[in-house]
Design a protein around this motif. Sequence first.
Motif, PDB file in Angstrom:
ATOM      1  N   ALA A  70       4.440  17.636   0.081  1.00 53.64           N
ATOM      2  CA  ALA A  70       4.030  16.458   0.974  1.00 53.64           C
ATOM      3  C   ALA A  70       2.893  15.893   1.007  1.00 53.64           C
ATOM      4  N   SER A  71       1.837  16.783   0.694  1.00 59.56           N
ATOM      5  CA  SER A  71       0.339  16.647   0.652  1.00 59.56           C
ATOM      6  C   SER A  71      -0.244  15.681   2.069  1.00 59.56           C
ATOM      7  N   GLY A  72       0.359  16.061   2.965  1.00 56.39           N
ATOM      8  CA  GLY A  72      -0.074  15.206   4.220  1.00 56.39           C
ATOM      9  C   GLY A  72       0.563  13.838   4.476  1.00 56.39           C
ATOM     10  N   ALA A  73       1.361  13.405   3.370  1.00 54.59           N
ATOM     11  CA  ALA A  73       1.976  12.066   3.700  1.00 54.59           C
ATOM     12  C   ALA A  73       3.245  12.045   4.018  1.00 54.59           C
ATOM     13  N   ALA A  76       1.029  -1.199  -0.040  1.00 51.86           N
ATOM     14  CA  ALA A  76      -0.025   0.030   0.076  1.00 51.86           C
ATOM     15  C   ALA A  76       1.028   1.203  -0.077  1.00 51.86           C
ATOM     16  N   VAL A  77       2.152   1.195   0.307  1.00 56.35           N
ATOM     17  CA  VAL A  77       2.920   2.339   0.431  1.00 56.35           C
ATOM     18  C   VAL A  77       3.821   2.579  -0.968  1.00 56.35           C
ATOM     19  N   CYS A  78       4.379   1.699  -1.263  1.00 58.25           N
ATOM     20  CA  CYS A  78       5.175   1.629  -2.569  1.00 58.25           C
ATOM     21  C   CYS A  78       4.670   1.058  -3.862  1.00 58.25           C
ATOM     22  N   GLY A  79       3.700   0.153  -3.598  1.00 57.63           N
ATOM     23  CA  GLY A  79       3.373  -0.467  -4.755  1.00 57.63           C
ATOM     24  C   GLY A  79       3.997  -1.763  -5.233  1.00 57.63           C
ATOM     25  N   TRP A  80       4.793  -2.293  -4.819  1.00 57.50           N
ATOM     26  CA  TRP A  80       5.628  -3.224  -5.085  1.00 57.50           C
ATOM     27  C   TRP A  80       4.823  -4.411  -4.894  1.00 57.50           C
ATOM     28  N   ARG A  81       5.018  -5.268  -5.825  1.00 61.44           N
ATOM     29  CA  ARG A  81       4.050  -6.507  -5.950  1.00 61.44           C
ATOM     30  C   ARG A  81       4.710  -7.611  -5.020  1.00 61.44           C
ATOM     31  N   VAL A  82       4.137  -8.148  -4.030  1.00 66.11           N
ATOM     32  CA  VAL A  82       4.609  -8.832  -3.015  1.00 66.11           C
ATOM     33  C   VAL A  82       5.111 -10.217  -3.623  1.00 66.11           C
ATOM     34  N   GLY A  83       5.993 -10.787  -3.244  1.00 68.43           N
ATOM     35  CA  GLY A  83       6.582 -12.106  -4.040  1.00 68.43           C
ATOM     36  C   GLY A  83       7.609 -11.616  -5.128  1.00 68.43           C
ATOM     37  N   GLU A 119      15.663  19.295  12.401  1.00 72.54           N
ATOM     38  CA  GLU A 119      14.675  18.879  12.949  1.00 72.54           C
ATOM     39  C   GLU A 119      13.685  18.107  12.327  1.00 72.54           C
ATOM     40  N   LYS A 120      13.409  18.243  10.873  1.00 74.41           N
ATOM     41  CA  LYS A 120      12.307  17.588  10.434  1.00 74.41           C
ATOM     42  C   LYS A 120      12.577  17.554   8.883  1.00 74.41           C
ATOM     43  N   LEU A 121      12.149  16.392   8.185  1.00 71.13           N
ATOM     44  CA  LEU A 121      11.944  16.227   6.950  1.00 71.13           C
ATOM     45  C   LEU A 121      10.612  16.837   6.480  1.00 71.13           C
ATOM     46  N   LEU A 122      10.747  17.996   5.750  1.00 61.84           N
ATOM     47  CA  LEU A 122       9.436  18.524   5.239  1.00 61.84           C
ATOM     48  C   LEU A 122       8.829  17.867   4.013  1.00 61.84           C
ATOM     49  N   ALA A 123       9.577  17.594   3.092  1.00 59.64           N
ATOM     50  CA  ALA A 123       9.045  17.093   1.881  1.00 59.64           C
ATOM     51  C   ALA A 123      10.216  16.617   0.836  1.00 59.64           C
ATOM     52  N   PHE A 124       9.698  15.615  -0.161  1.00 57.04           N
ATOM     53  CA  PHE A 124      10.688  15.412  -1.341  1.00 57.04           C
ATOM     54  C   PHE A 124      10.131  15.471  -2.493  1.00 57.04           C
ATOM     55  N   GLU A 125      10.864  15.902  -3.621  1.00 61.33           N
ATOM     56  CA  GLU A 125      10.528  16.632  -4.631  1.00 61.33           C
ATOM     57  C   GLU A 125      11.062  15.603  -5.847  1.00 61.33           C
ATOM     58  N   ARG A 126      10.499  14.713  -6.696  1.00 63.02           N
ATOM     59  CA  ARG A 126      11.421  14.153  -7.713  1.00 63.02           C
ATOM     60  C   ARG A 126      12.070  14.856  -8.564  1.00 63.02           C
ATOM     61  N   ALA A 132       6.595   8.612  -0.528  1.00 66.43           N
ATOM     62  CA  ALA A 132       6.929   9.177  -1.767  1.00 66.43           C
ATOM     63  C   ALA A 132       7.912   8.403  -2.421  1.00 66.43           C
ATOM     64  N   TYR A 133       9.095   8.710  -1.710  1.00 65.22           N
ATOM     65  CA  TYR A 133      10.329   8.164  -2.269  1.00 65.22           C
ATOM     66  C   TYR A 133      10.188   6.627  -2.468  1.00 65.22           C
ATOM     67  N   ALA A 134       9.689   5.667  -1.664  1.00 62.20           N
ATOM     68  CA  ALA A 134       9.701   4.476  -1.941  1.00 62.20           C
ATOM     69  C   ALA A 134       8.677   4.117  -2.914  1.00 62.20           C
ATOM     70  N   ARG A 135       7.502   4.839  -3.294  1.00 65.28           N
ATOM     71  CA  ARG A 135       6.860   4.804  -4.465  1.00 65.28           C
ATOM     72  C   ARG A 135       7.789   4.943  -5.513  1.00 65.28           C
ATOM     73  N   TRP A 136       8.494   6.109  -5.572  1.00 64.93           N
ATOM     74  CA  TRP A 136       9.325   6.486  -6.778  1.00 64.93           C
ATOM     75  C   TRP A 136      10.240   5.316  -7.103  1.00 64.93           C
ATOM     76  N   PHE A 137      10.961   4.677  -5.983  1.00 67.74           N
ATOM     77  CA  PHE A 137      11.755   3.802  -6.117  1.00 67.74           C
ATOM     78  C   PHE A 137      11.323   2.540  -6.899  1.00 67.74           C
ATOM     79  N   SER A 138      10.196   2.137  -6.308  1.00 64.19           N
ATOM     80  CA  SER A 138       9.493   1.038  -6.633  1.00 64.19           C
ATOM     81  C   SER A 138       9.097   1.111  -8.402  1.00 64.19           C
TER      82      SER A 138
END
Length: 142
Positions: free
Chosen positions: A120-123, A27-34, A76-83, A128-134
């Motif tokens: 970041a749109s609240g996420a 549900a986070v990165c979209g990678w197909r299990v297995g 102190e805080k990671l605010l966002a990533f932008e690809r 987001a980085y995990a999705r882009w990597f996937s």
Amino acid sequence: MNAPLPSPCLLCGASRGERVARRWHCAVCGWRVGDVPDPELPLPRVEVVYYLRFAERVKIGTSSQPRMRLAAIRHEKLLAFERGGRGLERARHAQFAHLREGGEWFTADAALLAHAQALASGADPWDAYARWFSEALRERSA
């Protein structure tokens, strides 16, 4: 519908997933299990522009290895990533040039913070980085 995965996601470690076409996907990165990335191929480079807050300043930088890079920067805080890479970083530096305090550090004013919040749109930015990597792994394998 999100549900517990049969096992944690191989890429991002998330424990929630969804059934898509009778297969489990993270549900986070979209990678197909297995699915297992080909160990003989190098991992893809996913460049990001990062926004880090420390006190009343924001650092706008770029990295293709954000975990290592952010571990080396006091913040102190990671605010966002932008690809994107250096070109996008330069564009953001120009966009917020009027707030520059020195180097890659900018005054944390309302416009800059709103920009980071919209990205970041609240996420969690790491999701987001995990999705882009996937996505990059899937594109490489296609």
